[in-house]
Design an enzyme around this catalytic site. Structure first.
Site, PDB file in Angstrom:
ATOM      1  N   ARG A  76     -58.705  82.248 -40.314  1.00  0.00           N
ATOM      2  CA  ARG A  76     -59.989  82.850 -40.689  1.00  0.00           C
ATOM      3  C   ARG A  76     -60.865  83.061 -39.465  1.00  0.00           C
ATOM      4  NH1 ARG A  76     -64.071  81.032 -45.593  1.00  0.00           N
ATOM      5  NH2 ARG A  76     -65.806  82.369 -44.994  1.00  0.00           N
ATOM      6  N   GLU A 267     -45.946  90.879 -59.518  1.00  0.00           N
ATOM      7  CA  GLU A 267     -45.114  92.040 -59.855  1.00  0.00           C
ATOM      8  C   GLU A 267     -43.901  91.474 -60.565  1.00  0.00           C
ATOM      9  OE1 GLU A 267     -42.228  94.885 -59.632  1.00  0.00           O
ATOM     10  OE2 GLU A 267     -42.479  94.529 -57.497  1.00  0.00           O
ATOM     11  N   CYS A 301     -36.711  96.034 -59.320  1.00  0.00           N
ATOM     12  CA  CYS A 301     -37.678  96.043 -60.426  1.00  0.00           C
ATOM     13  C   CYS A 301     -37.894  97.452 -60.948  1.00  0.00           C
ATOM     14  CB  CYS A 301     -39.014  95.458 -59.960  1.00  0.00           C
ATOM     15  SG  CYS A 301     -38.920  93.778 -59.339  1.00  0.00           S
TER      16      CYS A 301
END
Length: 507
Positions: A76, A267, A301
């Site tokens: 960060r 997903e 997929c």
């Protein structure tokens, strides 16, 4: 006999014992082993090509602690422009050691050289396109003069990383999915913990070496070879703020139940429908649909699993599709002439054959394929079911069978085709082939999916266009400039320039 031989660059992440490499896991800056090892097989011939540490949650707990206490701040506090530079450096290293990665993908996933190079190139592109993700990271300014209660105030909306992202990787694209989840998580300032697939973890461990070499903050990244069935404590860990999962719908539901309240991007299951209209270019449609069935042996997929063809052209299209499937050479992916390699495991073969038998028992007719070819090899398979009542009762319709197999059926009315396509549990993608824009627009409008491909097979590629599903096919969207929205939170900061007057007004 399959043997993995890597360049000297990767020597530090494994040692050799009895002719086989024993790989180490990357524990936030340390390469670690364990007292137990898990064999890694090549689907080409089921040879053991290596071993990875079988970590326990006790091992993992310490690493997550280091990532949470130190690593989430290390990344960060790395300025944004440096994070972009790191992504570009990693891309260069992937390119430099491309032959190692291609070899690992071929041997560990069973992909052909062309498919392996495609996955590597997509991974490199994804890293270099991180500059596009970075555009979504900055926040915004809101003026307060649009409402009387906020006069003489203004706000900035900060985009901040959640902290630690757990990325759960599927076997079908181990390198690309690792890279993709790493990019959008880290570019926005999150630390990343990757749980690689048990079937093919080697390309992911090699990626960890590249990330380490790039100068990425060592305590902000980990690749932990924890068995899938023992991952629940990691998913539930309160130090994990985001779970990014690509996998089956059943796995997704389990993760949601175990993980509790946190951020998710998933997903999940797919198996896409393709609708072929009467005015379609039948040759082009047949080529695209066939590729949608057999590409990477249907272990995608976004593979095509259901084909709905308008009655007027049904017989002709069916004939052309079968001819395309006959052209597919199945075999050892190391052979340059091979088009389709093996399934990932014997279990995957058994699951496909069981689903085909189920379809035949419910009125299906085998138009092509349906045979085991030995080991993990099968033929691309097409099953015809004319009765829609019988079709919707088959496993191939109800479930996502990760293999090169599809159902085909005719339809008279477009509404009927849309209803059948929407009747499945999944809603990832769909394809429609034709020329009449009014009818195509109707399909686009009413299909309950995340993406519609017009005159093409579904293919997510590098995620240049956003992808993700509806219903049991997922939560959120992946794709360049979209995924970052799910791994960042917003913090609103309001400045009061009127002082006590504003306070008195609100009271």
């Amino acid at each position: 006999m399959v043997e993995l031989r890597l360049s000297k660059f990767f020597e530090g992440i494994h040692h050799t014992r009895e002719g086989r490499p024993y790989f180490k896991a990357y524990a936030a800056g340390e390469w670690v082993e364990s007292s137990e090892w898990t064999p890694v097989y090549s689907p080409i011939d089921d040879t053991v090509i290596g071993y990875v540490p079988r970590l326990t949650y006790k091992d993992v707990d310490k690493v997550v602690g280091r990532v949470y206490e130190q690593g989430r701040w290390s990344i960060r506090n790395t300025p944004g422009y440096k994070r972009v530079s790191l992504m570009l450096r990693i891309a260069d290293l992937l390119e430099k050691y491309s032959e190692d990665f291609v070899q690992a993908l071929v041997l560990n996933t069973g992909k052909t050289y062309a498919q392996a190079k495609g996955e590597l190139n997509a991974s490199i592109s994804r890293l270099r396109d991180s500059t596009l993700d970075a555009r979504k990271v900055p926040g915004e300014y809101i003026a307060g003069d649009w409402d009387q209660s906020t006069l003489e105030t203004e706000a900035i909306v900060r985009k901040e990383p959640f902290g630690v992202v757990l990325a759960v990787i599927p076997f079908n694209y181990p390198l690309f999915d690792s890279v993709n989840k790493f990019v959008y998580s880290a570019i926005s300032g999150n630390a990343v913990v990757i749980k690689p697939p048990s079937a093919d973890p080697l390309p992911v461990l090699m990626f960890a070496k590249v990330v380490e070499e790039s100068g990425f903050p060592r305590d902000s990244f980990a690749v932990l070879t924890l068995p899938g069935k023992e991952t629940d404590p990691l998913v539930a860990d309160r130090r994990i703020s985001v779970v990014s999962l690509t996998g089956s719908s059943s796995t997704g539901r389990h993760v949601l139940a175990v993980g509790g309240v946190k951020q998710y991007i998933m997903e999940l299951g797919g198996g896409d429908p393709a609708i072929v209209l009467a005015d379609a270019d039948l040759d082009q449609a047949a080529r695209a649909v066939a590729a949608g069935i057999y590409s990477y042996a249907g272990q995608r997929c976004d593979a095509i699993k259901l084909i709905l063809v308008e009655e007027k052209v049904y017989e002709e299209f069916k004939k052309r599709l079968v001819e395309e499937l006959k052209k597919v050479k199945v075999g050892d992916p190391r052979d340059s002439t091979t088009v389709m390699g093996p399934l990932i495991s014997r279990d995957a073969v058994e699951n496909m054959m069981s689903a085909v038998e189920d379809a035949l028992a419910k009125g299906g007719v085998l138009l092509y394929g349906g045979r085991r070819l030995g080991g993990n090899y099968v033929e691309p398979t097409l099953v015809e079911i004319a009765s829609h009542e019988q079709l919707v009762e088959t496993r191939l319709y109800k479930e996502e069978v990760f293999a090169p197999v599809a159902l085909i059926t005719p339809f008279k009315d477009l509404d009927e085709a849309i209803k059948i396509a929407n009747g499945r549990e999944y809603g990832l993608d769909a394809a429609v082939f034709g020329k009449d824009l009014d009818r195509i627009r109707k399909v686009i409008r009413y299909l309950e999916v995340g993406a519609v491909y017009v005159n093409d097979m579904p293919r997510h590629g590098i995620g240049y266009y956003p992808f993700g599903g509806r219903k049991s096919s997922g939560i959120g969207r992946e794709g360049i400039g979209y995924s970052v929205e799910y791994v960042m939170t917003t913090k609103t900061v309001i400045f009061n320039f009127k002082g006590k007057g504003v306070y008195n007004y609100l009271i």
